[in-house]
Scaffold this active site. Structure first.
Site, PDB file in Angstrom:
ATOM      1  N   ASP A 202      21.008 -77.392  -1.961  1.00 25.22           N
ATOM      2  CA  ASP A 202      20.672 -78.638  -2.648  1.00 25.22           C
ATOM      3  C   ASP A 202      21.899 -79.398  -3.149  1.00 25.22           C
ATOM      4  O   ASP A 202      21.786 -80.310  -3.943  1.00 25.22           O
ATOM      5  CB  ASP A 202      19.733 -78.361  -3.820  1.00 25.22           C
TER       6      ASP A 202
ATOM      7  N   GLU B   2      15.966 -68.134   2.799  1.00 26.24           N
ATOM      8  CA  GLU B   2      16.355 -67.898   4.184  1.00 26.24           C
ATOM      9  C   GLU B   2      17.469 -66.862   4.243  1.00 26.24           C
ATOM     10  O   GLU B   2      18.357 -66.846   3.385  1.00 26.24           O
ATOM     11  CB  GLU B   2      16.818 -69.207   4.830  1.00 26.24           C
TER      12      GLU B   2
ATOM     13  N   ILE C 122      24.825 -75.350  -4.345  1.00 31.53           N
ATOM     14  CA  ILE C 122      25.263 -74.162  -3.632  1.00 31.53           C
ATOM     15  C   ILE C 122      24.992 -74.390  -2.151  1.00 31.53           C
ATOM     16  O   ILE C 122      23.844 -74.520  -1.733  1.00 31.53           O
ATOM     17  CB  ILE C 122      24.499 -72.904  -4.103  1.00 31.53           C
ATOM     18  N   ILE C 123      26.029 -74.466  -1.342  1.00 32.91           N
ATOM     19  CA  ILE C 123      25.839 -74.705   0.084  1.00 32.91           C
ATOM     20  C   ILE C 123      25.184 -73.505   0.741  1.00 32.91           C
ATOM     21  O   ILE C 123      24.351 -73.624   1.614  1.00 32.91           O
ATOM     22  CB  ILE C 123      27.181 -75.020   0.759  1.00 32.91           C
TER      23      ILE C 123
ATOM     24  N   THR D  94      26.669 -64.958   8.698  1.00 28.43           N
ATOM     25  CA  THR D  94      25.540 -64.456   7.917  1.00 28.43           C
ATOM     26  C   THR D  94      25.426 -65.314   6.671  1.00 28.43           C
ATOM     27  O   THR D  94      26.428 -65.773   6.115  1.00 28.43           O
ATOM     28  CB  THR D  94      25.748 -62.986   7.527  1.00 28.43           C
ATOM     29  N   ASN D  95      24.184 -65.527   6.238  1.00 33.65           N
ATOM     30  CA  ASN D  95      23.995 -66.424   5.102  1.00 33.65           C
ATOM     31  C   ASN D  95      22.714 -66.056   4.363  1.00 33.65           C
ATOM     32  O   ASN D  95      21.776 -65.498   4.958  1.00 33.65           O
ATOM     33  CB  ASN D  95      23.908 -67.875   5.584  1.00 33.65           C
TER      34      ASN D  95
ATOM     35  N   GLU E  25      23.568 -66.103  12.499  1.00 34.72           N
ATOM     36  CA  GLU E  25      23.736 -67.231  13.402  1.00 34.72           C
ATOM     37  C   GLU E  25      25.033 -67.079  14.194  1.00 34.72           C
ATOM     38  O   GLU E  25      26.100 -66.864  13.617  1.00 34.72           O
ATOM     39  CB  GLU E  25      23.805 -68.545  12.621  1.00 34.72           C
TER      40      GLU E  25
ATOM     41  N   ARG F  57      25.676 -68.833   1.033  1.00 35.22           N
ATOM     42  CA  ARG F  57      26.460 -67.640   0.731  1.00 35.22           C
ATOM     43  C   ARG F  57      26.970 -67.051   2.052  1.00 35.22           C
ATOM     44  O   ARG F  57      26.573 -65.981   2.469  1.00 35.22           O
ATOM     45  CB  ARG F  57      25.592 -66.644  -0.047  1.00 35.22           C
ATOM     46  N   GLU F  58      27.866 -67.783   2.688  1.00 32.98           N
ATOM     47  CA  GLU F  58      28.288 -67.449   4.040  1.00 32.98           C
ATOM     48  C   GLU F  58      29.341 -66.340   4.053  1.00 32.98           C
ATOM     49  O   GLU F  58      30.287 -66.357   3.277  1.00 32.98           O
ATOM     50  CB  GLU F  58      28.883 -68.668   4.749  1.00 32.98           C
TER      51      GLU F  58
ATOM     52  N   ASP G 212      20.055 -65.492   7.230  1.00 31.22           N
ATOM     53  CA  ASP G 212      20.475 -65.892   8.572  1.00 31.22           C
ATOM     54  C   ASP G 212      21.457 -64.937   9.219  1.00 31.22           C
ATOM     55  O   ASP G 212      22.369 -64.425   8.562  1.00 31.22           O
ATOM     56  CB  ASP G 212      21.193 -67.252   8.522  1.00 31.22           C
TER      57      ASP G 212
ATOM     58  N   TRP H  58      28.483 -79.537  12.909  1.00 33.58           N
ATOM     59  CA  TRP H  58      29.203 -78.596  12.044  1.00 33.58           C
ATOM     60  C   TRP H  58      29.509 -77.244  12.667  1.00 33.58           C
ATOM     61  O   TRP H  58      30.360 -76.497  12.166  1.00 33.58           O
ATOM     62  CB  TRP H  58      28.411 -78.349  10.761  1.00 33.58           C
TER      63      TRP H  58
END
Length: 280
Positions: free
Chosen positions: A122, A95, A125-126, A113-114, A99, A128-129, A97, A191
Protein backbone atom coordinates in the site's frame (compact mmCIF):
# COMPACT_ATOMS: atom_id res chain seq x y z
CA UNK A 1 29.11 -29.15 -1.77
CA UNK A 2 25.36 -29.05 -1.12
CA UNK A 3 24.75 -30.23 2.45
CA UNK A 4 21.97 -32.69 3.14
CA UNK A 5 19.10 -31.13 5.10
CA UNK A 6 18.41 -34.54 6.67
CA UNK A 7 14.64 -34.08 6.31
CA UNK A 8 12.72 -34.24 3.03
CA UNK A 9 9.17 -32.84 3.25
CA UNK A 10 8.59 -33.42 -0.47
CA UNK A 11 8.57 -37.17 0.22
CA UNK A 12 5.84 -36.89 2.87
CA UNK A 13 3.06 -36.15 0.39
CA UNK A 14 1.70 -37.91 -2.66
CA UNK A 15 1.33 -35.74 -5.78
CA UNK A 16 -2.16 -35.14 -7.13
CA UNK A 17 -3.30 -35.19 -10.72
CA UNK A 18 -3.75 -31.69 -12.03
CA UNK A 19 -7.55 -31.58 -12.29
CA UNK A 20 -7.93 -33.26 -8.90
CA UNK A 21 -6.34 -30.28 -7.21
CA UNK A 22 -6.32 -27.40 -9.68
CA UNK A 23 -8.29 -25.65 -12.38
CA UNK A 24 -7.55 -23.12 -15.09
CA UNK A 25 -7.77 -19.53 -13.89
CA UNK A 26 -7.07 -17.58 -17.10
CA UNK A 27 -5.47 -18.06 -20.49
CA UNK A 28 -6.93 -21.51 -21.13
CA UNK A 29 -5.67 -21.41 -24.72
CA UNK A 30 -2.15 -20.97 -23.34
CA UNK A 31 -2.26 -24.01 -21.08
CA UNK A 32 -1.74 -27.67 -21.95
CA UNK A 33 -2.29 -30.50 -19.46
CA UNK A 34 -0.65 -33.86 -20.16
CA UNK A 35 -2.92 -36.83 -20.89
CA UNK A 36 -2.20 -38.39 -17.49
CA UNK A 37 -2.62 -35.01 -15.73
CA UNK A 38 0.83 -35.29 -14.18
CA UNK A 39 2.11 -32.07 -15.72
CA UNK A 40 1.01 -28.79 -17.28
CA UNK A 41 2.72 -26.35 -19.61
CA UNK A 42 1.71 -22.70 -19.59
CA UNK A 43 3.04 -20.01 -21.89
CA UNK A 44 3.10 -16.32 -22.58
CA UNK A 45 2.94 -14.73 -26.00
CA UNK A 46 1.93 -11.29 -27.21
CA UNK A 47 -1.74 -12.23 -26.83
CA UNK A 48 -1.89 -13.64 -23.31
CA UNK A 49 -0.25 -15.43 -20.44
CA UNK A 50 -1.86 -18.15 -18.35
CA UNK A 51 -2.54 -19.21 -14.81
CA UNK A 52 -4.06 -21.97 -12.70
CA UNK A 53 -5.51 -22.11 -9.19
CA UNK A 54 -6.17 -24.74 -6.54
CA UNK A 55 -9.75 -25.88 -6.19
CA UNK A 56 -9.62 -25.50 -2.42
CA UNK A 57 -8.45 -22.77 -0.08
CA UNK A 58 -6.11 -23.76 2.76
CA UNK A 59 -5.43 -22.34 6.20
CA UNK A 60 -2.03 -24.04 6.42
CA UNK A 61 -0.05 -26.69 4.57
CA UNK A 62 2.82 -27.78 2.39
CA UNK A 63 2.52 -26.70 -1.24
CA UNK A 64 5.00 -27.67 -3.92
CA UNK A 65 5.58 -28.27 -7.58
CA UNK A 66 8.52 -29.08 -9.82
CA UNK A 67 9.25 -26.45 -12.47
CA UNK A 68 11.45 -26.27 -15.55
CA UNK A 69 12.02 -22.80 -16.96
CA UNK A 70 12.71 -21.64 -20.49
CA UNK A 71 16.27 -21.04 -21.58
CA UNK A 72 17.44 -17.93 -23.44
CA UNK A 73 15.98 -14.44 -23.46
CA UNK A 74 13.09 -14.28 -20.97
CA UNK A 75 13.48 -10.71 -19.67
CA UNK A 76 10.27 -9.17 -18.40
CA UNK A 77 8.59 -12.55 -17.92
CA UNK A 78 7.45 -13.79 -14.50
CA UNK A 79 6.91 -17.49 -13.76
CA UNK A 80 5.26 -17.79 -10.36
CA UNK A 81 4.14 -20.34 -7.78
CA UNK A 82 2.38 -18.71 -4.85
CA UNK A 83 -0.35 -18.54 -2.22
CA UNK A 84 -2.89 -15.72 -2.19
CA UNK A 85 -6.37 -14.68 -1.11
CA UNK A 86 -6.60 -11.66 -3.39
CA UNK A 87 -9.83 -12.84 -4.97
CA UNK A 88 -11.47 -13.06 -1.54
CA UNK A 89 -9.92 -9.86 -0.17
CA UNK A 90 -9.11 -7.58 -3.13
CA UNK A 91 -6.80 -4.74 -2.16
CA UNK A 92 -6.37 -6.13 1.36
CA UNK A 93 -4.98 -9.55 0.66
CA UNK A 94 -2.22 -11.83 1.92
CA UNK A 95 0.29 -13.43 -0.43
CA UNK A 96 3.33 -15.70 -0.26
CA UNK A 97 5.37 -15.73 -3.46
CA UNK A 98 8.01 -17.74 -5.24
CA UNK A 99 8.62 -15.84 -8.48
CA UNK A 100 11.22 -16.40 -11.17
CA UNK A 101 12.22 -13.08 -12.69
CA UNK A 102 13.01 -13.47 -16.37
CA UNK A 103 16.52 -12.80 -17.54
CA UNK A 104 18.83 -12.10 -20.43
CA UNK A 105 20.97 -14.94 -21.84
CA UNK A 106 24.09 -13.72 -20.05
CA UNK A 107 22.57 -13.51 -16.57
CA UNK A 108 21.08 -16.12 -14.17
CA UNK A 109 17.43 -16.33 -13.26
CA UNK A 110 16.50 -14.62 -9.99
CA UNK A 111 14.17 -16.44 -7.61
CA UNK A 112 12.29 -13.82 -5.63
CA UNK A 113 10.50 -14.84 -2.44
CA UNK A 114 8.05 -12.44 -0.89
CA UNK A 115 5.42 -12.14 1.84
CA UNK A 116 2.55 -9.65 1.74
CA UNK A 117 0.21 -9.19 4.70
CA UNK A 118 -3.21 -7.53 4.49
CA UNK A 119 -2.47 -5.61 1.34
CA UNK A 120 0.92 -4.43 2.52
CA UNK A 121 1.78 -3.22 -0.94
CA UNK A 122 0.00 0.00 0.00
CA UNK A 123 2.98 2.33 -0.26
CA UNK A 124 4.15 1.89 3.32
CA UNK A 125 5.62 -1.57 2.83
CA UNK A 126 6.47 -2.71 -0.70
CA UNK A 127 6.98 -6.27 0.42
CA UNK A 128 9.41 -8.52 2.19
CA UNK A 129 11.61 -9.63 -0.68
CA UNK A 130 14.54 -12.00 -0.49
CA UNK A 131 16.14 -12.85 -3.84
CA UNK A 132 18.38 -15.73 -4.82
CA UNK A 133 20.60 -16.85 -7.68
CA UNK A 134 20.30 -20.60 -7.26
CA UNK A 135 23.16 -23.07 -7.18
CA UNK A 136 21.93 -24.81 -10.36
CA UNK A 137 20.51 -23.91 -13.76
CA UNK A 138 16.69 -24.00 -13.43
CA UNK A 139 16.32 -24.39 -17.20
CA UNK A 140 18.26 -27.65 -17.45
CA UNK A 141 15.91 -29.91 -15.47
CA UNK A 142 12.90 -29.94 -13.18
CA UNK A 143 13.52 -28.81 -9.61
CA UNK A 144 11.13 -28.82 -6.68
CA UNK A 145 9.94 -25.53 -5.15
CA UNK A 146 7.81 -25.47 -2.02
CA UNK A 147 6.13 -23.23 0.52
CA UNK A 148 5.33 -24.55 3.99
CA UNK A 149 2.93 -22.39 5.98
CA UNK A 150 1.71 -22.99 9.52
CA UNK A 151 0.60 -20.77 12.40
CA UNK A 152 4.19 -20.09 13.46
CA UNK A 153 6.23 -19.73 10.29
CA UNK A 154 6.58 -19.79 6.53
CA UNK A 155 9.48 -21.75 5.08
CA UNK A 156 10.57 -21.67 1.44
CA UNK A 157 12.25 -24.82 0.10
CA UNK A 158 14.21 -25.59 -3.06
CA UNK A 159 14.77 -29.32 -3.58
CA UNK A 160 14.01 -29.76 0.15
CA UNK A 161 16.74 -27.30 1.14
CA UNK A 162 15.21 -24.48 3.21
CA UNK A 163 16.31 -21.16 1.73
CA UNK A 164 14.23 -18.81 3.89
CA UNK A 165 12.27 -18.94 7.14
CA UNK A 166 9.75 -16.18 7.89
CA UNK A 167 8.70 -16.30 11.54
CA UNK A 168 5.46 -14.96 12.99
CA UNK A 169 6.69 -12.13 15.19
CA UNK A 170 3.26 -10.58 15.61
CA UNK A 171 -0.27 -11.29 14.37
CA UNK A 172 -0.18 -8.07 12.33
CA UNK A 173 2.78 -9.17 10.24
CA UNK A 174 1.78 -12.74 9.43
CA UNK A 175 -0.83 -14.14 6.99
CA UNK A 176 -3.55 -16.02 8.87
CA UNK A 177 -6.54 -16.08 6.52
CA UNK A 178 -7.10 -19.00 4.10
CA UNK A 179 -5.26 -18.82 0.79
CA UNK A 180 -5.39 -20.63 -2.55
CA UNK A 181 -2.42 -22.03 -4.47
CA UNK A 182 -1.55 -20.51 -7.85
CA UNK A 183 0.81 -20.95 -10.77
CA UNK A 184 1.16 -18.39 -13.56
CA UNK A 185 3.25 -16.83 -16.30
CA UNK A 186 2.81 -13.19 -17.26
CA UNK A 187 4.45 -10.02 -18.60
CA UNK A 188 5.97 -7.81 -15.89
CA UNK A 189 8.24 -5.81 -18.16
CA UNK A 190 7.87 -2.67 -16.05
CA UNK A 191 9.91 -4.12 -13.17
CA UNK A 192 10.90 -7.78 -13.50
CA UNK A 193 14.38 -7.52 -15.05
CA UNK A 194 16.78 -4.84 -13.79
CA UNK A 195 13.81 -2.68 -12.72
CA UNK A 196 12.39 -2.68 -16.23
CA UNK A 197 15.61 -2.01 -18.14
CA UNK A 198 15.09 -5.20 -20.14
CA UNK A 199 11.54 -5.88 -21.32
CA UNK A 200 9.73 -8.85 -22.80
CA UNK A 201 10.78 -9.31 -26.43
CA UNK A 202 8.09 -11.22 -28.30
CA UNK A 203 10.48 -12.16 -31.08
CA UNK A 204 11.37 -14.99 -28.67
CA UNK A 205 7.78 -16.08 -27.95
CA UNK A 206 6.27 -18.27 -26.72
CA UNK A 207 7.78 -18.18 -23.25
CA UNK A 208 7.00 -21.58 -21.74
CA UNK A 209 7.04 -22.80 -18.13
CA UNK A 210 6.55 -26.49 -17.34
CA UNK A 211 5.11 -27.70 -14.03
CA UNK A 212 4.82 -31.23 -12.65
CA UNK A 213 4.47 -33.10 -9.35
CA UNK A 214 1.73 -31.01 -7.76
CA UNK A 215 1.36 -31.22 -3.98
CA UNK A 216 -1.17 -29.32 -1.87
CA UNK A 217 -1.18 -31.00 1.52
CA UNK A 218 -2.67 -29.32 4.54
CA UNK A 219 -5.80 -28.18 6.30
CA UNK A 220 -8.39 -26.62 4.03
CA UNK A 221 -10.53 -23.70 5.08
CA UNK A 222 -13.25 -26.21 6.00
CA UNK A 223 -11.12 -28.83 7.77
CA UNK A 224 -12.09 -29.65 11.37
CA UNK A 225 -10.26 -27.82 14.18
CA UNK A 226 -8.19 -30.89 15.03
CA UNK A 227 -6.56 -30.95 11.57
CA UNK A 228 -2.81 -30.76 12.11
CA UNK A 229 -0.43 -28.59 10.11
CA UNK A 230 2.23 -30.17 7.93
CA UNK A 231 5.50 -30.61 9.87
CA UNK A 232 8.47 -28.51 8.77
CA UNK A 233 11.06 -30.66 10.53
CA UNK A 234 11.31 -33.93 12.48
CA UNK A 235 10.18 -32.07 15.61
CA UNK A 236 7.16 -30.53 13.87
CA UNK A 237 7.91 -26.80 13.92
CA UNK A 238 11.04 -24.87 13.09
CA UNK A 239 14.15 -26.31 11.48
CA UNK A 240 16.46 -29.04 12.72
CA UNK A 241 20.17 -28.25 13.16
CA UNK A 242 20.92 -29.92 9.81
CA UNK A 243 18.18 -27.96 8.08
CA UNK A 244 19.46 -24.73 9.63
CA UNK A 245 22.97 -25.52 8.42
CA UNK A 246 21.63 -26.20 4.91
CA UNK A 247 19.77 -22.88 4.95
CA UNK A 248 22.90 -21.01 6.02
CA UNK A 249 24.77 -22.70 3.17
CA UNK A 250 22.06 -21.75 0.65
CA UNK A 251 21.92 -18.14 1.79
CA UNK A 252 25.69 -17.69 1.92
CA UNK A 253 25.99 -19.05 -1.62
CA UNK A 254 22.83 -17.78 -3.31
CA UNK A 255 21.22 -14.83 -1.49
CA UNK A 256 21.57 -11.63 -3.53
CA UNK A 257 19.02 -9.33 -1.81
CA UNK A 258 17.51 -9.16 1.67
CA UNK A 259 14.96 -6.46 2.50
CA UNK A 260 16.12 -6.40 6.11
CA UNK A 261 19.61 -5.38 4.98
CA UNK A 262 18.50 -2.74 2.50
CA UNK A 263 19.62 0.68 3.83
CA UNK A 264 17.01 2.44 1.67
CA UNK A 265 14.16 0.62 3.39
CA UNK A 266 12.27 1.84 6.45
CA UNK A 267 12.09 -1.33 8.51
CA UNK A 268 10.23 0.22 11.42
CA UNK A 269 7.12 -1.56 10.10
CA UNK A 270 8.87 -4.92 9.71
CA UNK A 271 9.54 -6.07 13.28
CA UNK A 272 10.90 -9.40 12.10
CA UNK A 273 14.01 -7.53 10.93
CA UNK A 274 14.83 -6.55 14.50
CA UNK A 275 14.32 -10.08 15.83
CA UNK A 276 14.36 -8.81 19.39
CA UNK A 277 11.08 -10.28 20.51
CA UNK A 278 10.16 -13.88 20.92
CA UNK A 279 7.85 -15.25 18.22
CA UNK A 280 4.19 -15.76 19.18
Amino acid sequence: MLPSPGYYPSLKFRPVRFYHGFTNLWGSQHQRVSSDQSSVSIWLDKNSGSGFKSIRAFRNGYFSTSIKLQRGYTAGVITAFYLSNNEAHPGFHDEVDMEFLGTTPWEPYTLQTNVYVRGSGDGRIIGREMKFHLWFDPTSAFHNYAILWNRREIIFFVDDVPIRRFVRWSPATFPQRPMWVYGSIWDASSWATDDGKYRADYRFQPFVARFTRFVAGGCTAFSPPWCRAAPSSPSGFGLSPRQSAAMRWAQSRSLVYDYCRDPTRDNSLTPECRQRRRPF
